[in-house]
Scaffold this active site. Sequence first.
Site, short mmCIF file in Angstrom:
data_model
loop_
_atom_site.label_atom_id
_atom_site.label_comp_id
_atom_site.label_asym_id
_atom_site.label_seq_id
_atom_site.Cartn_x
_atom_site.Cartn_y
_atom_site.Cartn_z
N GLU A 46 53.19 -14.16 61.00
CA GLU A 46 53.60 -14.28 59.60
C GLU A 46 52.41 -14.62 58.70
O GLU A 46 52.30 -14.09 57.58
CB GLU A 46 54.70 -15.34 59.49
CG GLU A 46 56.01 -14.87 60.11
CD GLU A 46 57.02 -15.99 60.28
OE1 GLU A 46 58.21 -15.75 60.00
OE2 GLU A 46 56.64 -17.10 60.71
N GLU A 55 60.59 -15.97 68.11
CA GLU A 55 61.40 -17.14 67.78
C GLU A 55 62.79 -17.09 68.42
O GLU A 55 63.38 -18.13 68.72
CB GLU A 55 61.55 -17.28 66.25
CG GLU A 55 60.28 -17.70 65.53
CD GLU A 55 59.41 -16.53 65.10
OE1 GLU A 55 58.52 -16.74 64.25
OE2 GLU A 55 59.63 -15.40 65.62
N GLY A 69 54.74 -17.76 63.70
CA GLY A 69 54.06 -18.11 62.45
C GLY A 69 52.69 -17.50 62.34
O GLY A 69 52.21 -17.22 61.24
N ALA A 71 54.13 -21.51 65.68
CA ALA A 71 54.29 -22.83 65.08
C ALA A 71 54.20 -23.90 66.17
O ALA A 71 54.41 -23.63 67.35
CB ALA A 71 55.63 -22.93 64.36
#
Length: 257
Positions: free
Chosen positions: A111, A131, A108, A65
């Site tokens: 993901e 993260e 992300g 991200a």
Amino acid sequence: MNYETILVETKGNVGVITLNRPKALNALNSQLFKEMNGVLDGWENDQNIRCVVITGSDKAFAAGADIKEMEPLQFPGTYVDDFITPWDRMSRFRKPLVAAVAGYALGGGCEVAMMCDIILAADNAQFGQPEIKLGVIPGAGGTQRLTRIIGKAKTMELVLTGRMMGAEEAERSGLVARIVPLTDLKTEALKVAENIAALSLPAVMAAKECVQRAYETTLAEGIRGERRVFQSLFGTHDQKEGMNAFVSKRPPSFKHR
């Protein structure tokens, strides 16, 4: 249409979305998902698009991200604004999604790859959920999808340590369908997508729905659901055509209805 963060093209009945923030290693931000979700919304109802490939650059599928966007956020603003929920749009796309992953697929990025139905990985791919090193946890399904795909033990290690795993380990763990040489990755992903797009769209969408249900319900309920969907396909033109073509020893001509 021109986009700031993605490249969009169609190749026959296949749609291709390329994440395109090269200076940020394709870091994921709100603008990227707004643009990508808009494209997926259009393709959802476009009968000419029957499979979609999601890819990035040779160096990074998506390195995570965009931390510069996330760093100033506060709770309860993230809760009230439902931050990150729009990222999950891909998981509700009814047609097959093929992820062609090269380089980093972290946070992300990992993901997003897991929201796709098939992950083809280049031999230089690196997956991970780092993260924890930022003082947070995965927020777009990393603790949930990864656990269902590779199991509790390895997910715990990856999520709690933030380490990366290479393509071979990802394939052994069941995260990746196949490893492809980097130079062949996008060609092979298109070939897979084109093969899917040539099949009966109702049958393909039904098959995807049933496999997804296996992760969301009990075995008994999943089998009952599968059987009802199987039976319902006998009301389609393509079932008649597919079986008649097989008996007649000729290629089928599907009408996607």
